[in-house]
Design a protein around this motif. Structure first.
Motif, short mmCIF file in Angstrom:
data_model
loop_
_atom_site.label_atom_id
_atom_site.label_comp_id
_atom_site.label_asym_id
_atom_site.label_seq_id
_atom_site.Cartn_x
_atom_site.Cartn_y
_atom_site.Cartn_z
N PRO A 69 0.79 -1.24 0.00
CA PRO A 69 0.00 0.00 0.00
C PRO A 69 0.82 1.28 0.00
N MET A 70 2.09 1.23 0.39
CA MET A 70 2.90 2.45 0.42
C MET A 70 3.42 2.84 -0.96
N TYR A 71 3.22 1.97 -1.96
CA TYR A 71 3.78 2.23 -3.30
C TYR A 71 2.68 2.39 -4.33
N LEU A 72 1.65 3.13 -3.95
CA LEU A 72 0.48 3.30 -4.83
C LEU A 72 0.85 3.85 -6.19
N SER A 73 1.80 4.78 -6.24
CA SER A 73 2.15 5.43 -7.50
C SER A 73 2.78 4.44 -8.50
N ASP A 74 3.26 3.30 -7.99
CA ASP A 74 3.86 2.29 -8.86
C ASP A 74 2.85 1.28 -9.37
N HIS A 75 1.68 1.21 -8.75
CA HIS A 75 0.71 0.17 -9.08
C HIS A 75 -0.23 0.61 -10.21
N ARG A 76 -0.63 -0.36 -11.01
CA ARG A 76 -1.62 -0.16 -12.07
C ARG A 76 -2.63 -1.30 -11.98
N LEU A 100 -3.16 -1.99 4.20
CA LEU A 100 -3.56 -0.59 4.28
C LEU A 100 -2.57 0.17 5.14
N ASP A 101 -2.22 1.38 4.71
CA ASP A 101 -1.32 2.24 5.47
C ASP A 101 -1.86 3.66 5.44
N PHE A 102 -2.46 4.08 6.56
CA PHE A 102 -3.04 5.41 6.63
C PHE A 102 -2.12 6.40 7.34
N GLN A 126 -7.07 -18.58 -5.03
CA GLN A 126 -5.91 -19.46 -5.21
C GLN A 126 -5.58 -20.28 -3.96
N GLY A 127 -6.34 -20.07 -2.88
CA GLY A 127 -6.12 -20.83 -1.67
C GLY A 127 -4.80 -20.54 -0.99
N LEU A 128 -4.37 -19.27 -1.05
CA LEU A 128 -3.08 -18.88 -0.47
C LEU A 128 -3.28 -17.95 0.72
N PRO A 129 -2.36 -17.99 1.69
CA PRO A 129 -2.41 -17.02 2.79
C PRO A 129 -1.95 -15.65 2.32
N VAL A 130 -2.23 -14.64 3.13
CA VAL A 130 -1.85 -13.27 2.79
C VAL A 130 -0.89 -12.71 3.84
N ILE A 131 0.03 -11.89 3.36
CA ILE A 131 0.96 -11.17 4.23
C ILE A 131 0.50 -9.72 4.24
N ILE A 132 0.07 -9.25 5.42
CA ILE A 132 -0.63 -7.97 5.51
C ILE A 132 0.18 -6.93 6.27
N HIS A 133 0.23 -5.75 5.68
CA HIS A 133 0.81 -4.55 6.28
C HIS A 133 -0.36 -3.70 6.78
N ALA A 134 -0.36 -3.36 8.06
CA ALA A 134 -1.46 -2.55 8.63
C ALA A 134 -0.87 -1.50 9.55
N ARG A 135 -0.81 -0.25 9.07
CA ARG A 135 -0.30 0.83 9.91
C ARG A 135 -1.37 1.90 10.02
N ARG A 136 -1.74 2.23 11.26
CA ARG A 136 -2.86 3.13 11.54
C ARG A 136 -4.13 2.66 10.84
N SER A 137 -4.30 1.35 10.69
CA SER A 137 -5.41 0.84 9.88
C SER A 137 -5.86 -0.55 10.31
N PHE A 158 3.04 -6.42 13.84
CA PHE A 158 1.74 -6.05 14.39
C PHE A 158 1.88 -4.99 15.48
N SER A 159 0.99 -4.00 15.41
CA SER A 159 1.05 -2.90 16.38
C SER A 159 -0.33 -2.51 16.89
#
Length: 265
Positions: A69-76, A100-102, A126-137, A158-159
């Motif tokens: 989520p911190m690299y929104l400008s790179d995503h399409r 999500l990173d707010f 796809q039956g895969l786990p997710v690696i999640i970044h959550a800052r202020r969110s 985790f925070s």
């Protein structure tokens, strides 16, 4: 020669360019410290090929592909289609790093939410786990995950609160901890580490970021993971070997990885 606990770094950006000059040496330092495996999450589509190459060269490194989520400008949007195709071809252990990173400047929450939900959809299909970044969110992440019942994964570094932690664990998620817990002022994290069930905890470095307190200002690396282990052991008043074995088992279970047999000591 002392026998180290077998550790798995559950979140390491070992593909980062900061390791280009000494990656082999850093990998050897990790092995010498007992850190024999690493999960390598991606942050943008442009870097997926280098993670693929790195993990093909080193069977103890496991790839995960996603859009941070911190690299929104790179995503399409086309990267989401590419992600699905990439997953089908490359068979990674997880989707991510997503989330999500707010905290960032101009977070564009609606756009972050779009990429997050689409990646969760891919993970579910796809039956895969997710690696999640959550800052202020963390609360927003929990509310989103409720719409994807049965999905598993980890919240890295985790925070959140103890209540949020237990809600996530009840939903089938693991909580991962790294350098921030080693700082003396991190009292809330210390209380959290003491209170959580050990079978819900993972250990990580988030290399090259988030170094432990003894390495403040330095490049972080997987070889420093035993310092996280020692901190968790001290806070919980448990043996480091027990923590090492259980957190490694948790990581293998979540990502469905079969660790190679330990070398003869």
């Amino acid at each position: 020669m002392g026998i180290h606990p077998r550790l798995i770094d559950a979140h390491s950006h070992f593909d980062d360019v900061s390791f280009d000059a000494d990656r082999e040496q850093a990998l050897q330092r990790a092995h010498n410290a007992g850190v024999l495996e690493q999960i390598i999450p991606a942050i943008k589509a442009a870097w997926w090929p280098r993670i693929k190459q790195l993990c093909k060269q080193n069977s103890e490194l496991y790839p995960s592909y996603g859009l941070h989520p911190m690299y929104l400008s790179d995503h399409r949007d086309e990267h989401l289609t590419l992600l699905l195709n990439w997953i089908k071809q490359e068979h990674p252990v997880a989707i991510g790093e997503c989330g999500l990173d707010f905290f960032i400047e101009d977070p564009q929450p609606a756009l972050q939410q779009h990429y997050f939900e689409q990646q969760l959809q891919v993970a579910e299909e796809q039956g895969l786990p997710v690696i999640i970044h959550a800052r202020r969110s963390v609360e927003e992440v929990i509310n989103t995950l409720r719409r994807f019942a049965g999905l598993q994964g980890m919240l890295h570094s985790f925070s959140g609160s103890e209540q949020q932690a237990h809600r996530l664990i009840d939903m089938g998620f693991y909580l991962s901890f790294g350098g921030p817990i080693t700082y003396e002022r991190a009292k809330r994290l210390h209380r959290l580490i003491k209170s959580l069930p050990l079978d819900a905890i993972l250990l990580e470095t988030d290399s090259p970021d988030q170094p432990a307190s003894h390495h403040r200002g330095e490049r972080n690396e997987p070889a420093f993971l035993p310092e996280i282990l020692q901190t968790v052991a001290r806070l919980r008043n448990q043996q480091p070997q027990l923590i090492a074995e259980q957190t490694a088992a948790n990581t293998r279970k979540l990502f469905k990885i079969r660790s190679p047999l330990p070398p003869d000591c």
